[in-house]
Design a protein around this motif. Structure first.
Motif, PDB file in Angstrom:
ATOM      1  N   GLU A 188       0.650  -1.465   0.091  1.00 56.96           N
ATOM      2  CA  GLU A 188      -0.023  -0.043  -0.323  1.00 56.96           C
ATOM      3  C   GLU A 188       0.715   0.916  -0.346  1.00 56.96           C
ATOM      4  O   GLU A 188       0.572   2.354  -0.773  1.00 56.96           O
ATOM      5  N   GLU A 189       1.538   1.102   1.540  1.00 59.51           N
ATOM      6  CA  GLU A 189       2.582   2.181   0.728  1.00 59.51           C
ATOM      7  C   GLU A 189       3.614   2.379  -0.686  1.00 59.51           C
ATOM      8  O   GLU A 189       3.800   3.139  -0.461  1.00 59.51           O
ATOM      9  N   MET A 190       3.888   1.296  -1.711  1.00 58.31           N
ATOM     10  CA  MET A 190       4.548   2.045  -2.121  1.00 58.31           C
ATOM     11  C   MET A 190       3.836   2.413  -3.479  1.00 58.31           C
ATOM     12  O   MET A 190       4.284   3.153  -4.221  1.00 58.31           O
ATOM     13  N   THR A 191       2.429   2.093  -3.607  1.00 57.57           N
ATOM     14  CA  THR A 191       1.471   2.162  -4.427  1.00 57.57           C
ATOM     15  C   THR A 191       1.005   3.743  -4.329  1.00 57.57           C
ATOM     16  O   THR A 191       1.175   4.603  -5.081  1.00 57.57           O
ATOM     17  N   ARG A 192       1.200   4.359  -2.592  1.00 59.70           N
ATOM     18  CA  ARG A 192       0.597   4.985  -2.270  1.00 59.70           C
ATOM     19  C   ARG A 192       2.557   6.711  -3.332  1.00 59.70           C
ATOM     20  O   ARG A 192       2.088   7.588  -3.928  1.00 59.70           O
ATOM     21  N   MET A 193       3.501   6.039  -2.643  1.00 62.42           N
ATOM     22  CA  MET A 193       4.869   6.680  -3.481  1.00 62.42           C
ATOM     23  C   MET A 193       4.979   6.767  -4.449  1.00 62.42           C
ATOM     24  O   MET A 193       5.226   8.389  -5.441  1.00 62.42           O
ATOM     25  N   PHE A 194       4.375   5.907  -5.342  1.00 59.64           N
ATOM     26  CA  PHE A 194       4.464   5.746  -7.318  1.00 59.64           C
ATOM     27  C   PHE A 194       3.201   6.815  -7.236  1.00 59.64           C
ATOM     28  O   PHE A 194       3.906   7.606  -8.200  1.00 59.64           O
ATOM     29  N   GLN A 195       2.387   6.721  -7.083  1.00 57.63           N
ATOM     30  CA  GLN A 195       0.895   7.297  -7.461  1.00 57.63           C
ATOM     31  C   GLN A 195       1.397   9.263  -7.417  1.00 57.63           C
ATOM     32  O   GLN A 195       1.186   9.891  -8.201  1.00 57.63           O
ATOM     33  N   ARG A 196       2.696   9.165  -5.948  1.00 59.50           N
ATOM     34  CA  ARG A 196       2.827  10.827  -5.874  1.00 59.50           C
ATOM     35  C   ARG A 196       3.956  11.317  -6.850  1.00 59.50           C
ATOM     36  O   ARG A 196       3.782  12.324  -7.530  1.00 59.50           O
ATOM     37  N   MET A 197       4.422  10.413  -7.532  1.00 59.40           N
ATOM     38  CA  MET A 197       5.657  10.356  -8.457  1.00 59.40           C
ATOM     39  C   MET A 197       4.386  10.390  -9.713  1.00 59.40           C
ATOM     40  O   MET A 197       4.807  11.492 -11.052  1.00 59.40           O
ATOM     41  N   PHE A 198       4.171   9.642 -10.146  1.00 58.80           N
ATOM     42  CA  PHE A 198       3.678   9.136 -11.267  1.00 58.80           C
ATOM     43  C   PHE A 198       2.227  10.419 -12.187  1.00 58.80           C
ATOM     44  O   PHE A 198       2.684  10.692 -13.024  1.00 58.80           O
ATOM     45  N   LEU A 199       1.318   9.814 -11.281  1.00 60.30           N
ATOM     46  CA  LEU A 199       0.273  10.803 -11.485  1.00 60.30           C
ATOM     47  C   LEU A 199       0.056  12.242 -11.689  1.00 60.30           C
ATOM     48  O   LEU A 199      -0.700  12.595 -12.756  1.00 60.30           O
ATOM     49  N   PRO A 200       1.151  12.944 -10.692  1.00 58.38           N
ATOM     50  CA  PRO A 200       0.276  14.103 -11.464  1.00 58.38           C
ATOM     51  C   PRO A 200      -0.204  14.766 -12.984  1.00 58.38           C
ATOM     52  O   PRO A 200      -0.465  14.888 -13.756  1.00 58.38           O
ATOM     53  N   GLY A 201       1.499  14.051 -13.623  1.00 59.31           N
ATOM     54  CA  GLY A 201       2.004  14.074 -15.210  1.00 59.31           C
ATOM     55  C   GLY A 201       0.819  13.681 -15.866  1.00 59.31           C
ATOM     56  O   GLY A 201       0.064  13.980 -16.557  1.00 59.31           O
ATOM     57  N   ALA A 202       0.555  12.357 -15.586  1.00 59.11           N
ATOM     58  CA  ALA A 202      -0.496  11.419 -16.372  1.00 59.11           C
ATOM     59  C   ALA A 202      -1.831  12.112 -15.961  1.00 59.11           C
ATOM     60  O   ALA A 202      -2.385  12.135 -17.276  1.00 59.11           O
ATOM     61  N   ARG A 203      -2.045  12.636 -14.989  1.00 61.42           N
ATOM     62  CA  ARG A 203      -3.593  13.247 -15.123  1.00 61.42           C
ATOM     63  C   ARG A 203      -3.820  14.208 -15.923  1.00 61.42           C
ATOM     64  O   ARG A 203      -4.467  14.787 -16.242  1.00 61.42           O
ATOM     65  N   ARG A 204      -2.364  15.173 -16.267  1.00 60.47           N
ATOM     66  CA  ARG A 204      -2.620  16.043 -17.305  1.00 60.47           C
ATOM     67  C   ARG A 204      -2.589  15.495 -18.408  1.00 60.47           C
ATOM     68  O   ARG A 204      -2.813  16.392 -19.066  1.00 60.47           O
ATOM     69  N   ILE A 205      -1.903  14.641 -18.689  1.00 60.99           N
ATOM     70  CA  ILE A 205      -1.948  14.222 -19.856  1.00 60.99           C
ATOM     71  C   ILE A 205      -3.535  13.571 -20.829  1.00 60.99           C
ATOM     72  O   ILE A 205      -4.299  14.122 -21.300  1.00 60.99           O
ATOM     73  N   ILE A 206      -3.876  12.721 -19.591  1.00 62.21           N
ATOM     74  CA  ILE A 206      -5.070  12.442 -19.813  1.00 62.21           C
ATOM     75  C   ILE A 206      -6.492  13.499 -19.867  1.00 62.21           C
ATOM     76  O   ILE A 206      -7.295  13.592 -20.677  1.00 62.21           O
ATOM     77  N   VAL A 207      -6.257  14.159 -19.120  1.00 59.74           N
ATOM     78  CA  VAL A 207      -7.546  15.103 -19.237  1.00 59.74           C
ATOM     79  C   VAL A 207      -7.330  16.509 -20.109  1.00 59.74           C
ATOM     80  O   VAL A 207      -7.681  17.682 -20.163  1.00 59.74           O
ATOM     81  N   GLY A 208      -6.047  16.010 -20.325  1.00 57.89           N
ATOM     82  CA  GLY A 208      -5.819  17.509 -21.922  1.00 57.89           C
ATOM     83  C   GLY A 208      -4.954  18.785 -21.350  1.00 57.89           C
ATOM     84  O   GLY A 208      -5.538  19.733 -22.365  1.00 57.89           O
ATOM     85  N   GLN A 209      -4.498  18.440 -20.661  1.00 61.81           N
ATOM     86  CA  GLN A 209      -3.628  19.774 -20.274  1.00 61.81           C
ATOM     87  C   GLN A 209      -2.399  19.869 -20.523  1.00 61.81           C
ATOM     88  O   GLN A 209      -1.674  21.321 -20.297  1.00 61.81           O
ATOM     89  N   ILE A 210      -1.909  19.357 -21.716  1.00 57.35           N
ATOM     90  CA  ILE A 210      -0.410  19.192 -21.718  1.00 57.35           C
ATOM     91  C   ILE A 210      -0.607  19.423 -23.649  1.00 57.35           C
ATOM     92  O   ILE A 210      -1.262  17.980 -23.732  1.00 57.35           O
TER      93      ILE A 210
END
Length: 210
Positions: A188-210
């Motif tokens: 669970e902790e590894m999942t949270r740490m990976f998300q904190r690094m990866f998700l901000p950029g991925a979210r911008r790509i998916i919702v079309g902000q980049i």
């Protein structure tokens, strides 16, 4: 017309038995000391049968990972994009909520850590390193194509799928290698740490902000 499916089933079964035999031996004595003779003896097949399917135990090891990756991708493609982006509706987004799909990935690593350790330890072999990258990249591309076809959420409006696959491959494999050296960290902790690094950029790509 009836012979090919029967032959295919035999091939699938033989390869499955060989993969299972390899991994059982890995748990008993480690990978380096295992011989092809031991694998075929455990699988109760002849050496000729082994070489009909694989050049050596390294290729067999990679096939085991390929099959596990294929099964995992099939499961992940069924998960809606909304669950890949936990807390997307919140401000700021909640990267601390373990995303079920990412949790599934790291649970898979935990369940098959012997295999992941072997693959990562043998990355210095050009064939293992190259094939490992190919399998992960192919899996990511398969996932992206399936999601683009079946999920209404727009994906990769500006970023080529091959680039995202390459980026995610590097981030994921590097994170897994680090985690296997820090086994005290929970899934669970590894999942949270990976998300904190990866998700901000991925979210911008998916919702079309980049």
């Amino acid at each position: 017309m009836d012979e090919k499916p029967k032959t295919d089933r035999r091939v699938v079964r033989t390869r499955q038995i060989l993969r299972q035999s390899l991994m059982a031996l890995v748990q008993e004595k480690g990978y380096e000391s295992i011989s092809v003779e031991e694998i075929v003896s455990r699988a109760d097949v002849g050496r000729a049968t082994f070489y009909l399917h694989y050049h050596d135990k390294e290729e067999l090891l990679l096939d085991e990972f390929n099959e596990l990756a294929r099964e995992r991708v099939q499961a992940l493609t069924k998960i809606p994009f909304a669950l890949w982006l936990p807390g997307a509706e919140e401000t700021p987004p909640a990267e601390n909520k373990p995303s079920p799909p990412f949790l599934m990935i790291f649970q898979h690593v935990a369940e098959h850590q012997d295999l992941y350790r072997l693959l990562l330890q043998n990355q210095s072999s050009s064939r293992v390193g190259q094939r490992l990258r190919e399998i992960v990249t192919e899996s990511i591309n398969t996932f992206l194509e399936a999601k683009k076809a079946n999920d209404p959420l727009p994906l990769l409006l500006e970023i080529p799928a091959e680039l995202l696959a390459a980026f995610f491959n590097g981030a994921l494999v590097g994170s897994i290698a680090w985690w296997l050296e820090h086994s005290e960290i929970s899934v669970e902790e590894m999942t949270r740490m990976f998300q904190r690094m990866f998700l901000p950029g991925a979210r911008r790509i998916i919702v079309g902000q980049i």
